[in-house]
Design a protein around this motif. Structure first.
Motif, mmCIF file in Angstrom:
data_model
loop_
_atom_site.group_PDB
_atom_site.id
_atom_site.type_symbol
_atom_site.label_atom_id
_atom_site.label_comp_id
_atom_site.label_asym_id
_atom_site.label_seq_id
_atom_site.Cartn_x
_atom_site.Cartn_y
_atom_site.Cartn_z
ATOM 1 N N GLY A 71 36.077 6.163 -11.545
ATOM 2 C CA GLY A 71 37.350 6.693 -11.073
ATOM 3 C C GLY A 71 38.304 6.648 -12.242
ATOM 4 O O GLY A 71 37.910 6.864 -13.384
ATOM 5 N N LEU A 72 39.568 6.361 -11.962
ATOM 6 C CA LEU A 72 40.509 6.194 -13.060
ATOM 7 C C LEU A 72 40.138 4.979 -13.899
ATOM 8 O O LEU A 72 40.351 4.944 -15.094
ATOM 9 C CB LEU A 72 41.927 6.039 -12.513
ATOM 10 N N ARG A 73 39.559 3.994 -13.221
ATOM 11 C CA ARG A 73 39.116 2.775 -13.895
ATOM 12 C C ARG A 73 37.610 2.681 -13.777
ATOM 13 O O ARG A 73 37.056 2.814 -12.687
ATOM 14 C CB ARG A 73 39.778 1.584 -13.222
ATOM 15 N N ARG A 74 36.920 2.478 -14.866
ATOM 16 C CA ARG A 74 35.461 2.345 -14.845
ATOM 17 C C ARG A 74 35.094 0.874 -14.958
ATOM 18 O O ARG A 74 35.580 0.176 -15.839
ATOM 19 C CB ARG A 74 34.829 3.118 -16.001
ATOM 20 N N LEU A 75 34.244 0.449 -14.050
ATOM 21 C CA LEU A 75 33.829 -0.944 -14.035
ATOM 22 C C LEU A 75 32.370 -1.009 -13.609
ATOM 23 O O LEU A 75 32.017 -0.547 -12.525
ATOM 24 C CB LEU A 75 34.701 -1.740 -13.060
ATOM 25 N N ASP A 76 31.529 -1.529 -14.473
ATOM 26 C CA ASP A 76 30.103 -1.681 -14.172
ATOM 27 C C ASP A 76 29.753 -3.156 -14.192
ATOM 28 O O ASP A 76 30.143 -3.880 -15.103
ATOM 29 C CB ASP A 76 29.232 -0.956 -15.204
ATOM 30 N N ARG A 77 29.044 -3.597 -13.158
ATOM 31 C CA ARG A 77 28.501 -4.953 -13.122
ATOM 32 C C ARG A 77 27.023 -4.820 -12.834
ATOM 33 O O ARG A 77 26.626 -4.001 -12.009
ATOM 34 C CB ARG A 77 29.144 -5.771 -11.998
ATOM 35 N N GLU A 78 26.220 -5.620 -13.467
ATOM 36 C CA GLU A 78 24.787 -5.575 -13.213
ATOM 37 C C GLU A 78 24.182 -6.961 -13.372
ATOM 38 O O GLU A 78 24.753 -7.830 -14.037
ATOM 39 C CB GLU A 78 24.085 -4.572 -14.124
ATOM 40 N N MET A 79 23.043 -7.134 -12.717
ATOM 41 C CA MET A 79 22.310 -8.384 -12.829
ATOM 42 C C MET A 79 20.820 -8.050 -12.925
ATOM 43 O O MET A 79 20.290 -7.345 -12.062
ATOM 44 C CB MET A 79 22.563 -9.288 -11.629
ATOM 45 N N PRO A 80 20.163 -8.547 -13.967
ATOM 46 C CA PRO A 80 18.718 -8.333 -14.060
ATOM 47 C C PRO A 80 18.005 -9.037 -12.901
ATOM 48 O O PRO A 80 18.388 -10.140 -12.498
ATOM 49 C CB PRO A 80 18.341 -8.966 -15.400
ATOM 50 N N LEU A 81 16.986 -8.413 -12.376
ATOM 51 C CA LEU A 81 16.241 -9.009 -11.266
ATOM 52 C C LEU A 81 15.557 -10.304 -11.676
ATOM 53 O O LEU A 81 15.318 -11.177 -10.844
ATOM 54 C CB LEU A 81 15.205 -8.014 -10.737
ATOM 55 N N SER A 82 15.256 -10.443 -12.963
ATOM 56 C CA SER A 82 14.607 -11.666 -13.426
ATOM 57 C C SER A 82 15.517 -12.882 -13.327
ATOM 58 O O SER A 82 15.051 -14.015 -13.318
ATOM 59 C CB SER A 82 14.132 -11.498 -14.873
ATOM 60 N N MET A 83 16.845 -12.668 -13.219
ATOM 61 C CA MET A 83 17.792 -13.771 -13.102
ATOM 62 C C MET A 83 18.097 -14.146 -11.655
ATOM 63 O O MET A 83 18.684 -15.190 -11.397
ATOM 64 C CB MET A 83 19.111 -13.415 -13.795
ATOM 65 N N VAL A 84 17.727 -13.302 -10.704
ATOM 66 C CA VAL A 84 18.105 -13.523 -9.307
ATOM 67 C C VAL A 84 17.309 -14.681 -8.730
ATOM 68 O O VAL A 84 16.081 -14.697 -8.770
ATOM 69 C CB VAL A 84 17.881 -12.243 -8.470
ATOM 70 N N ARG A 85 18.019 -15.684 -8.193
ATOM 71 C CA ARG A 85 17.379 -16.842 -7.574
ATOM 72 C C ARG A 85 17.668 -16.913 -6.078
ATOM 73 O O ARG A 85 16.969 -17.584 -5.342
ATOM 74 C CB ARG A 85 17.866 -18.142 -8.227
ATOM 75 N N ASP A 86 18.739 -16.241 -5.629
ATOM 76 C CA ASP A 86 19.106 -16.293 -4.220
ATOM 77 C C ASP A 86 19.702 -14.949 -3.822
ATOM 78 O O ASP A 86 20.523 -14.389 -4.550
ATOM 79 C CB ASP A 86 20.123 -17.420 -3.983
ATOM 80 N N VAL A 87 19.271 -14.435 -2.662
ATOM 81 C CA VAL A 87 19.803 -13.187 -2.116
ATOM 82 C C VAL A 87 20.380 -13.524 -0.749
ATOM 83 O O VAL A 87 19.645 -13.856 0.177
ATOM 84 C CB VAL A 87 18.711 -12.106 -2.002
ATOM 85 N N ASP A 88 21.709 -13.452 -0.638
ATOM 86 C CA ASP A 88 22.404 -13.858 0.577
ATOM 87 C C ASP A 88 22.997 -12.637 1.261
ATOM 88 O O ASP A 88 23.602 -11.782 0.611
ATOM 89 C CB ASP A 88 23.522 -14.845 0.207
ATOM 90 N N VAL A 89 22.837 -12.558 2.598
ATOM 91 C CA VAL A 89 23.401 -11.471 3.389
ATOM 92 C C VAL A 89 24.399 -12.059 4.373
ATOM 93 O O VAL A 89 24.082 -13.019 5.076
ATOM 94 C CB VAL A 89 22.295 -10.705 4.152
#
Length: 197
Positions: A104-122
């Motif tokens: 948009g007017l502001r660009r912001l990307d965040r990412e996390m490699p799957l190899s670093m994921v230890r917990d997936v919370d919903v």
């Protein structure tokens, strides 16, 4: 989309936030446009003269444009802004990472490699549970975490993430012990605050 993929990386899912945030702008757009059309027609027929006889006759021809201008202001300032905010955020799951992209007017990307994921919370609220959406939080076991809000079909998205983690090559998976013990007692193996200087 090809520009953000690295060689050998495959796209699994690309989605946007749950469109429930567009319900109120859609209702406001229909209501304001209908009310503005009614008011403009009412003013065009000269019904205001009986209520407000002190309005100068020269300005009466321009009065129907006042509700139209107000409707345009609401449509552009509120409704269109909410649509653009919804459209600007997307969630991408590839075979190696999870990304939250904001364009948009502001660009912001965040990412996390799957190899670093230890917990997936919903997490799901009552309304989110009825719509099948929710908030997905990916934690690395350290301070790093990635939160995706209003993910549609959040339980299915979570399963896609878990399946992608299981399919990672062994070379990319780096296990982390929760109780990391130091077996090498040289100065280089100690954390910086414990070293003798």
């Amino acid at each position: 989309m090809r520009r953000i993929l690295t060689p050998g990386e495959q796209l699994i899912v690309r989605t946007r936030r749950q469109p429930r945030m567009l319900v109120l702008p859609a209702v406001a757009f229909v209501a304001v446009c209908g009310a503005a059309a009614f008011a403009a027609g009412w003013l065009w027929r000269g019904r205001l003269e009986g209520l407000l006889p002190w309005v100068p006759p020269a300005t009466r021809a321009w009065l129907p444009f006042v509700p139209v201008a107000f409707a345009a202001w609401v449509a552009l300032g509120y409704c269109l802004r909410r649509v653009v905010a919804w459209r600007s955020v997307s969630y991408v799951l590839t075979s190696r990472r999870v990304m939250r992209r904001q364009r948009g007017l502001r660009r912001l990307d965040r990412e996390m490699p799957l190899s670093m994921v230890r917990d997936v919370d919903v997490r799901q609220g009552v309304l989110q549970g009825m719509l099948g959406s929710g908030t997905l939080t990916l934690a690395s076991g350290h301070a790093a975490q990635l939160t995706l809000t209003d993910v549609p079909q959040v339980r299915r998205f979570r399963q896609f993430v878990l399946d992608a983690i299981e399919e990672l090559p062994a070379a990319e998976w780096v296990p982390i012990d929760d109780d990391e013990t130091i077996t090498d007692f040289t100065d280089e193996s100690l954390p910086w605050e414990l070293r003798d200087e």
